[in-house]
Design a protein around this motif. Structure first.
Motif, PDB file in Angstrom:
ATOM      1  N   ILE A   1      93.223  47.466  24.542  1.00 62.36           N
ATOM      2  CA  ILE A   1      92.971  48.776  25.136  1.00 62.36           C
ATOM      3  C   ILE A   1      93.883  49.772  24.430  1.00 62.36           C
ATOM      4  O   ILE A   1      95.082  49.529  24.294  1.00 62.36           O
ATOM      5  CB  ILE A   1      93.282  48.775  26.649  1.00 62.36           C
ATOM      6  CG1 ILE A   1      92.368  47.790  27.383  1.00 62.36           C
ATOM      7  CG2 ILE A   1      93.158  50.179  27.215  1.00 62.36           C
ATOM      8  CD1 ILE A   1      92.755  47.566  28.826  1.00 62.36           C
ATOM      9  N   ILE A   2      93.294  50.880  23.966  1.00 58.91           N
ATOM     10  CA  ILE A   2      94.112  51.971  23.448  1.00 58.91           C
ATOM     11  C   ILE A   2      94.116  53.076  24.486  1.00 58.91           C
ATOM     12  O   ILE A   2      93.157  53.245  25.234  1.00 58.91           O
ATOM     13  CB  ILE A   2      93.607  52.497  22.086  1.00 58.91           C
ATOM     14  CG1 ILE A   2      92.142  52.907  22.160  1.00 58.91           C
ATOM     15  CG2 ILE A   2      93.870  51.504  20.980  1.00 58.91           C
ATOM     16  CD1 ILE A   2      91.619  53.575  20.910  1.00 58.91           C
ATOM     17  N   TYR A   3      95.220  53.813  24.540  1.00 63.13           N
ATOM     18  CA  TYR A   3      95.346  54.882  25.517  1.00 63.13           C
ATOM     19  C   TYR A   3      96.408  55.862  25.046  1.00 63.13           C
ATOM     20  O   TYR A   3      97.135  55.600  24.084  1.00 63.13           O
ATOM     21  CB  TYR A   3      95.674  54.319  26.904  1.00 63.13           C
ATOM     22  CG  TYR A   3      96.961  53.516  26.987  1.00 63.13           C
ATOM     23  CD1 TYR A   3      98.108  54.085  27.542  1.00 63.13           C
ATOM     24  CD2 TYR A   3      97.024  52.204  26.526  1.00 63.13           C
ATOM     25  CE1 TYR A   3      99.287  53.349  27.632  1.00 63.13           C
ATOM     26  CE2 TYR A   3      98.193  51.479  26.615  1.00 63.13           C
ATOM     27  CZ  TYR A   3      99.331  52.047  27.157  1.00 63.13           C
ATOM     28  OH  TYR A   3     100.488  51.324  27.245  1.00 63.13           O
TER      29      TYR A   3
ATOM     30  N   TRP B   1      98.959  54.480  22.313  1.00 63.24           N
ATOM     31  CA  TRP B   1      99.528  53.162  22.598  1.00 63.24           C
ATOM     32  C   TRP B   1      98.409  52.137  22.639  1.00 63.24           C
ATOM     33  O   TRP B   1      97.233  52.470  22.766  1.00 63.24           O
ATOM     34  CB  TRP B   1     100.245  53.180  23.939  1.00 63.24           C
ATOM     35  CG  TRP B   1     101.605  53.824  23.888  1.00 63.24           C
ATOM     36  CD1 TRP B   1     101.922  55.063  23.408  1.00 63.24           C
ATOM     37  CD2 TRP B   1     102.824  53.255  24.334  1.00 63.24           C
ATOM     38  NE1 TRP B   1     103.255  55.304  23.545  1.00 63.24           N
ATOM     39  CE2 TRP B   1     103.839  54.210  24.112  1.00 63.24           C
ATOM     40  CE3 TRP B   1     103.163  52.041  24.923  1.00 63.24           C
ATOM     41  CZ2 TRP B   1     105.169  53.976  24.437  1.00 63.24           C
ATOM     42  CZ3 TRP B   1     104.490  51.812  25.265  1.00 63.24           C
ATOM     43  CH2 TRP B   1     105.484  52.763  25.011  1.00 63.24           C
ATOM     44  N   VAL B   2      98.792  50.875  22.567  1.00 66.96           N
ATOM     45  CA  VAL B   2      97.849  49.759  22.660  1.00 66.96           C
ATOM     46  C   VAL B   2      98.440  48.692  23.571  1.00 66.96           C
ATOM     47  O   VAL B   2      99.665  48.569  23.682  1.00 66.96           O
ATOM     48  CB  VAL B   2      97.533  49.178  21.251  1.00 66.96           C
ATOM     49  CG1 VAL B   2      98.759  48.556  20.614  1.00 66.96           C
ATOM     50  CG2 VAL B   2      96.378  48.195  21.297  1.00 66.96           C
ATOM     51  N   MET B   3      97.581  47.973  24.258  1.00 65.09           N
ATOM     52  CA  MET B   3      97.993  46.842  25.079  1.00 65.09           C
ATOM     53  C   MET B   3      96.874  45.813  25.086  1.00 65.09           C
ATOM     54  O   MET B   3      95.734  46.107  24.720  1.00 65.09           O
ATOM     55  CB  MET B   3      98.332  47.282  26.503  1.00 65.09           C
ATOM     56  CG  MET B   3      97.156  47.785  27.313  1.00 65.09           C
ATOM     57  SD  MET B   3      97.665  48.181  29.001  1.00 65.09           S
ATOM     58  CE  MET B   3      96.540  49.510  29.388  1.00 65.09           C
TER      59      MET B   3
ATOM     60  N   ARG C   1     102.656  48.703  23.647  1.00 64.86           N
ATOM     61  CA  ARG C   1     103.497  49.211  22.555  1.00 64.86           C
ATOM     62  C   ARG C   1     102.856  50.447  21.939  1.00 64.86           C
ATOM     63  O   ARG C   1     101.638  50.622  21.994  1.00 64.86           O
ATOM     64  CB  ARG C   1     103.720  48.149  21.496  1.00 64.86           C
ATOM     65  CG  ARG C   1     102.460  47.742  20.763  1.00 64.86           C
ATOM     66  CD  ARG C   1     102.731  46.700  19.678  1.00 64.86           C
ATOM     67  NE  ARG C   1     101.499  46.246  19.081  1.00 64.86           N
ATOM     68  CZ  ARG C   1     100.842  46.881  18.115  1.00 64.86           C
ATOM     69  NH1 ARG C   1     101.315  48.008  17.639  1.00 64.86           N
ATOM     70  NH2 ARG C   1      99.724  46.396  17.616  1.00 64.86           N
ATOM     71  N   PRO C   2     103.693  51.321  21.352  1.00 67.23           N
ATOM     72  CA  PRO C   2     103.113  52.471  20.672  1.00 67.23           C
ATOM     73  C   PRO C   2     102.365  52.024  19.423  1.00 67.23           C
ATOM     74  O   PRO C   2     102.844  51.170  18.668  1.00 67.23           O
ATOM     75  CB  PRO C   2     104.321  53.336  20.316  1.00 67.23           C
ATOM     76  CG  PRO C   2     105.524  52.497  20.523  1.00 67.23           C
ATOM     77  CD  PRO C   2     105.139  51.309  21.344  1.00 67.23           C
TER      78      PRO C   2
END
Length: 180
Positions: free
Chosen positions: A17-19, A29-31, A39-40
Motif C-alpha cells: 500500500i502506498i500512501y 510512504w509504503v507498507m 517506511r518512507p
C-alpha cells in the motif's frame, strides 16, 4: 506539526500500500498490505502526494510540488522509490497526477490548467509524451484530478471512463478511446 495519513492505494498484486504522510511537507510512504513494514518511499523535503501504482506494479505516478512553490507537477518513479522524474512539468501551470488508465496502453490521466484558468483532464503516455486534452468542462478545485476505471465493456473490449463531478462530455468510445 502532527502528521496525517491519506490517499492509500493498493499495489496491483495487493501486497503493498502506498500512501501520503503529511506534516510540514508531504511524503510518499509504503507498507505491507497487513499494515507492517511502514517506511518512507520518497521523502525529498518537497511535497509528494496523490500517488498511484501503474498497472504493471513497477512504477508509481504522483504529484510533486517544490516546497514554497504553488505549481504542481506530475512525476513518475520506480516502485522502490528510485528514479523519480517529472512527466508534466509546471512551467507556471498546475498539473496534478490522476490515475493510470487500465486499458493496457500505459497511459496516465492528469489534471492541468495549462490551457486557461480552469483545471481540465489530459492524458499522456507513461513516458510523458503525447499529452492530449480530453475535457473542456471548466473543472474546479472541487475536482482535483481524474479517475480512470474501466467499467464499460462490449465483448472483450473495454472503455476507460474518465470523469470529474462536472464532466459529462463524450470524448471517445470503447476500447482505446475515452468517455468523459
Amino acid at each position: 506539526t502532527p502528521a496525517s495519513e491519506f490517499g492509500a492505494k493498493f499495489s496491483p498484486d495487493g501486497r503493498r500500500i502506498i500512501y501520503t504522510v503529511s506534516g510540514i511537507n508531504s511524503d510518499i510512504w509504503v507498507m505491507s498490505s497487513n499494515g507492517a513494514n511502514k517506511r518512507p518511499l520518497l521523502a525529498t523535503g518537497d511535497h509528494e502526494y496523490s500517488a498511484d501504482f501503474l498497472p504493471d506494479g513497477r512504477r508509481i505516478v504522483f504529484t510533486h510540488r517544490e516546497f514554497g512553490d504553488a505549481d504542481n507537477e506530475v512525476w513518475i518513479m520506480k516502485a522502490d522509490g528510485t528514479g523519480a522524474r517529472p512527466l508534466a512539468q509546471a512551467n507556471g501551470d498546475d498539473n496534478r497526477a490522476g490515475s493510470p488508465t487500465l486499458d493496457g496502453r500505459d497511459r496516465i490521466l492528469f489534471a492541468s490548467d495549462r490551457d486557461g484558468a480552469d483545471l481540465e483532464i489530459y492524458v499522456m503516455g507513461a513516458n510523458g509524451q503525447n499529452q492530449d486534452r480530453l475535457t473542456f468542462t471548466g473543472a474546479t478545485e472541487e475536482n482535483r484530478g481524474p479517475e480512470a476505471i474501466p467499467t464499460a465493456s462490449c465483448g472483450a473490449r473495454k472503455a476507460t471512463i474518465i470523469g470529474t463531478a462536472r464532466a459529462d462530455r463524450l470524448v471517445g468510445g470503447p476500447l482505446a478511446d475515452a468517455i468523459a
